[in-house]
Design a protein around this motif. Structure first.
Motif, PDB file in Angstrom:
ATOM      1  N   ASN A  67      41.008  35.699  34.825  1.00  0.00           N
ATOM      2  CA  ASN A  67      41.085  35.161  33.654  1.00  0.00           C
ATOM      3  C   ASN A  67      40.024  35.316  32.800  1.00  0.00           C
ATOM      4  N   ALA A  68      40.299  35.400  31.324  1.00  0.00           N
ATOM      5  CA  ALA A  68      39.597  36.152  30.919  1.00  0.00           C
ATOM      6  C   ALA A  68      39.534  34.923  29.128  1.00  0.00           C
ATOM      7  N   THR A  69      38.205  34.347  28.702  1.00  0.00           N
ATOM      8  CA  THR A  69      38.322  33.608  27.141  1.00  0.00           C
ATOM      9  C   THR A  69      38.061  34.337  26.841  1.00  0.00           C
ATOM     10  N   VAL A  70      39.735  33.635  25.269  1.00  0.00           N
ATOM     11  CA  VAL A  70      39.286  34.339  23.808  1.00  0.00           C
ATOM     12  C   VAL A  70      38.411  34.057  23.806  1.00  0.00           C
ATOM     13  N   LEU A  71      37.852  35.200  22.744  1.00  0.00           N
ATOM     14  CA  LEU A  71      36.979  35.394  21.471  1.00  0.00           C
ATOM     15  C   LEU A  71      36.826  36.018  20.286  1.00  0.00           C
ATOM     16  N   TYR A  72      38.062  35.020  19.868  1.00  0.00           N
ATOM     17  CA  TYR A  72      37.973  36.243  18.654  1.00  0.00           C
ATOM     18  C   TYR A  72      37.036  36.754  17.646  1.00  0.00           C
ATOM     19  N   ASP A  73      36.955  37.855  17.186  1.00  0.00           N
ATOM     20  CA  ASP A  73      36.495  38.318  16.494  1.00  0.00           C
ATOM     21  C   ASP A  73      35.876  37.776  14.991  1.00  0.00           C
ATOM     22  N   GLN A  74      34.730  37.297  14.603  1.00  0.00           N
ATOM     23  CA  GLN A  74      34.545  37.137  14.006  1.00  0.00           C
ATOM     24  C   GLN A  74      33.418  37.088  12.625  1.00  0.00           C
ATOM     25  N   VAL A 100      39.581  44.419  10.085  1.00  0.00           N
ATOM     26  CA  VAL A 100      40.587  42.948   8.344  1.00  0.00           C
ATOM     27  C   VAL A 100      39.376  41.002   8.796  1.00  0.00           C
ATOM     28  N   VAL A 101      38.453  40.953  10.182  1.00  0.00           N
ATOM     29  CA  VAL A 101      37.934  40.165  10.541  1.00  0.00           C
ATOM     30  C   VAL A 101      36.460  39.924   9.348  1.00  0.00           C
ATOM     31  N   ASP A 102      36.128  41.227   9.114  1.00  0.00           N
ATOM     32  CA  ASP A 102      34.769  40.940   7.913  1.00  0.00           C
ATOM     33  C   ASP A 102      35.188  41.231   6.872  1.00  0.00           C
ATOM     34  N   MET A 103      37.000  41.728   6.709  1.00  0.00           N
ATOM     35  CA  MET A 103      37.699  41.821   5.473  1.00  0.00           C
ATOM     36  C   MET A 103      37.472  40.383   4.627  1.00  0.00           C
ATOM     37  N   PHE A 104      37.652  39.276   5.322  1.00  0.00           N
ATOM     38  CA  PHE A 104      38.044  37.867   4.776  1.00  0.00           C
ATOM     39  C   PHE A 104      37.133  37.018   5.503  1.00  0.00           C
ATOM     40  N   GLY A 105      36.081  37.456   5.816  1.00  0.00           N
ATOM     41  CA  GLY A 105      34.851  37.334   5.148  1.00  0.00           C
ATOM     42  C   GLY A 105      33.869  37.308   4.226  1.00  0.00           C
ATOM     43  N   CYS A 106      34.576  38.266   3.317  1.00  0.00           N
ATOM     44  CA  CYS A 106      34.005  38.910   2.305  1.00  0.00           C
ATOM     45  C   CYS A 106      35.191  37.901   1.414  1.00  0.00           C
ATOM     46  N   GLY A 107      35.863  37.128   1.484  1.00  0.00           N
ATOM     47  CA  GLY A 107      37.434  37.087   0.916  1.00  0.00           C
ATOM     48  C   GLY A 107      37.941  38.211   0.478  1.00  0.00           C
ATOM     49  N   LEU A 108      38.773  38.982   0.727  1.00  0.00           N
ATOM     50  CA  LEU A 108      39.168  40.113   0.813  1.00  0.00           C
ATOM     51  C   LEU A 108      40.684  39.880   1.344  1.00  0.00           C
ATOM     52  N   PRO A 109      41.520  40.056   0.434  1.00  0.00           N
ATOM     53  CA  PRO A 109      42.850  40.140   1.321  1.00  0.00           C
ATOM     54  C   PRO A 109      43.115  41.066   1.372  1.00  0.00           C
ATOM     55  N   VAL A 110      44.535  41.036   2.601  1.00  0.00           N
ATOM     56  CA  VAL A 110      43.967  42.561   3.071  1.00  0.00           C
ATOM     57  C   VAL A 110      46.136  42.897   3.007  1.00  0.00           C
ATOM     58  N   MET A 136      36.782  43.167  39.744  1.00  0.00           N
ATOM     59  CA  MET A 136      35.425  42.133  40.546  1.00  0.00           C
ATOM     60  C   MET A 136      34.216  41.644  39.463  1.00  0.00           C
ATOM     61  N   ALA A 137      35.160  41.636  38.099  1.00  0.00           N
ATOM     62  CA  ALA A 137      33.963  40.897  36.822  1.00  0.00           C
ATOM     63  C   ALA A 137      33.709  39.573  37.700  1.00  0.00           C
ATOM     64  N   ASP A 138      32.519  39.315  37.225  1.00  0.00           N
ATOM     65  CA  ASP A 138      32.320  37.248  37.155  1.00  0.00           C
ATOM     66  C   ASP A 138      32.597  36.276  36.304  1.00  0.00           C
ATOM     67  N   GLY A 139      33.021  37.232  35.089  1.00  0.00           N
ATOM     68  CA  GLY A 139      33.535  36.863  33.974  1.00  0.00           C
ATOM     69  C   GLY A 139      33.986  37.554  32.676  1.00  0.00           C
ATOM     70  N   ALA A 140      34.841  37.197  31.427  1.00  0.00           N
ATOM     71  CA  ALA A 140      35.726  38.152  31.144  1.00  0.00           C
ATOM     72  C   ALA A 140      36.144  37.990  29.768  1.00  0.00           C
ATOM     73  N   PHE A 141      35.818  37.823  28.695  1.00  0.00           N
ATOM     74  CA  PHE A 141      35.793  37.476  27.846  1.00  0.00           C
ATOM     75  C   PHE A 141      37.011  38.887  26.375  1.00  0.00           C
ATOM     76  N   CYS A 142      37.468  38.163  25.870  1.00  0.00           N
ATOM     77  CA  CYS A 142      39.282  39.737  25.714  1.00  0.00           C
ATOM     78  C   CYS A 142      39.535  39.086  23.880  1.00  0.00           C
ATOM     79  N   VAL A 143      40.303  39.092  23.184  1.00  0.00           N
ATOM     80  CA  VAL A 143      40.130  39.729  21.424  1.00  0.00           C
ATOM     81  C   VAL A 143      41.407  38.999  20.849  1.00  0.00           C
ATOM     82  N   THR A 144      42.305  39.111  21.728  1.00  0.00           N
ATOM     83  CA  THR A 144      43.617  37.493  21.609  1.00  0.00           C
ATOM     84  C   THR A 144      44.335  37.689  22.471  1.00  0.00           C
TER      85      THR A 144
END
Length: 451
Positions: free
Chosen positions: A192-199, A363-373, A170-178
């Protein structure tokens, strides 16, 4: 960006989270972007518990409306099903009160899913009553989370699935993470969802030597990791390796894998160095304090987060007799968490996803800090973690122990594999930030729905 105007007033968004807003970073980032990039007034309707980021608390365009959490511990002893129904009914009434009467009329609601019950129905009703639109931000599927404790075939899970699908459509729009979740929503749900990756936002970045030293300083000159000599800060060559894992302490993260891997590392290092259980542990620490360096470093695991299984695992940690590995559990303020990640040497993610379709934001936050996982492997994790580029994957505790041995051999100078992954993590984290992705993918949908 020009401020959105309609009939002489700024447009308004309501961000709805039936949960602790301080533990919902993605919804906090939405709120900041709605205020700073879309030029909207933002009302956050959420439960309390943990403080949101200081940037939200100080933003004059963001208004936080804190709901009380519903606790029905007495009824739980009588009937679990009755408790779920009664709790959902009370939450529905509270949500309607806030969304329809406590906040100014919004142009658009943005609601976090899960939880789906009763959130989606409450937001749908409020949007109809107030002449607003609503967008669902799909982080995961609520019915799959419920299925962890009840089983997918349970009648309650089937009802939850119907509810989530019915009101989600019933929503008028949607985001999803993958992309995998987008495909699932499109093919099986008709959404129909728009992919908005976590950054990660801009405040996630590698920590400087000064930041590391000042945060951990024990006395005027030294910390466990750094020394101050003749006006300069140096990293100690025999410092521990700092490994960070952020967890919600829930069933979809098997923390025992990390404990078993740490125990294996501890025993394998002892065997490699020819140590036995009779060796005086005090002598080991004296040697380290006096500057002695070993082929394999001590590991200090810092585990952040809140959740139901935390005490259980803390008791297990106490029973482990570890000589070269130490654990610390804590909950950090949102301003301190990026500094911890930016100071660490490796991140570990145990998230496996109840649906197999969402990605761990940690993991997204770790990459933002240059941290491998090192990340637990599941179906769509390769949308985020690229093997031998920015991280490694594991399926068992033995595989994780193997990776720890490989990455930390020769630490800190002669660990080429770890250094290579760090370069990849830095490149991943610097290639895109939340504000860039939000303006490219989210803002057009918000404007389209809001207009």
């Amino acid at each position: 960006m020009a401020v959105a105007l309609e009939a002489g007033r700024r447009k308004r968004a309501a961000v709805v989270v039936l949960g602790d807003i301080g533990r919902s970073p993605r919804m906090q980032y939405h709120s900041l972007s709605l205020a700073n990039q879309a030029g909207m007034e933002v009302d956050i309707v959420a439960n309390g518990g943990s403080d949101p980021h200081l940037l939200l608390r100080e933003n004059p365009s963001i208004h936080i409306h804190e709901m009380k959490s519903v606790q029905l511990t007495g009824i739980l002893k009588i009937s679990g099903a009755l408790t779920l129904l009664l709790k959902a009914a009370i939450q529905f009434i509270i949500l309607i009160w806030y969304l329809c009467f406590k906040i100014p009329r919004p142009d658009v609601f943005i609601v976090q899913n899960p939880p789906s019950v009763p959130t989606l129905a409450a937001v749908k009703l409020a949007s109809w009553l107030r002449g607003a639109k609503f967008i669902v931000d799909w982080h995961n599927f609520g019915y799959t989370l419920l299925g962890l404790s009840h089983g997918r075939s349970h009648i309650i899970v089937k009802i939850y699935f119907w509810f989530e699908k019915h009101f989600g459509r019933m929503a008028d729009g949607a985001f999803c993470v993958t992309k995998a979740m987008k495909h699932e929503l499109d093919q099986k749900w008709g959404i129909n969802a728009t992919v908005l990756y976590d950054q990660s936002p801009e405040f996630f970045h590698p920590a400087s030597l000064t930041e590391k030293h000042e945060k951990e300083v024990e006395d005027r000159n030294t910390t466990v990791f750094t020394s101050w000599v003749d006006g300069e800060i140096f990293l100690k060559p025999n410092r521990p390796a700092l490994v960070v894992s952020s967890t919600s302490w829930t069933p979809d993260e098997d923390f025992s894998i990390l404990l078993e891997a740490a125990l294996m590392y501890d025993r394998r290092v002892a065997a490699t160095l020819g140590e036995d259980d009779s060796m005086d542990e005090g002598k080991l620490w004296i040697d380290i304090k006096n500057g002695k360096q070993f082929v394999y470093p001590r590991l200090l695991f810092i585990i952040t987060g809140k959740g139901p299984d935390r005490m259980k695992y803390e008791e297990q940690i106490k029973r482990l007799k570890l000589r070269r590995v130490a654990f610390r559990t804590m909950w950090l303020a949102s301003e301190d968490y990026p500094l911890l990640l930016g100071s660490a040497d490796l991140g570990v993610s145990l998230h496996t996803s109840s649906s197999g379709l969402d990605l761990p934001m940690k993991v997204v936050d770790m990459f933002g800090c240059g941290l491998p996982v090192c990340a637990a492997s599941f179906s769509c994790i390769d949308e985020l973690v690229k093997i031998n580029n920015n991280g490694l994957l594991f399926s068992t505790s033995s595989e994780l122990a193997d990776e720890l041995m490989m990455l930390f051999k020769g630490f800190p100078e002669e660990c080429d594999d770890l250094k290579s992954l760090k370069v990849g993590a830095l490149n991943t984290g610097s290639s895109s930030k939340w504000s860039t992705e939000w303006e490219r993918y989210a803002l057009p949908l918000v404007n389209q729905v809001g207009s």
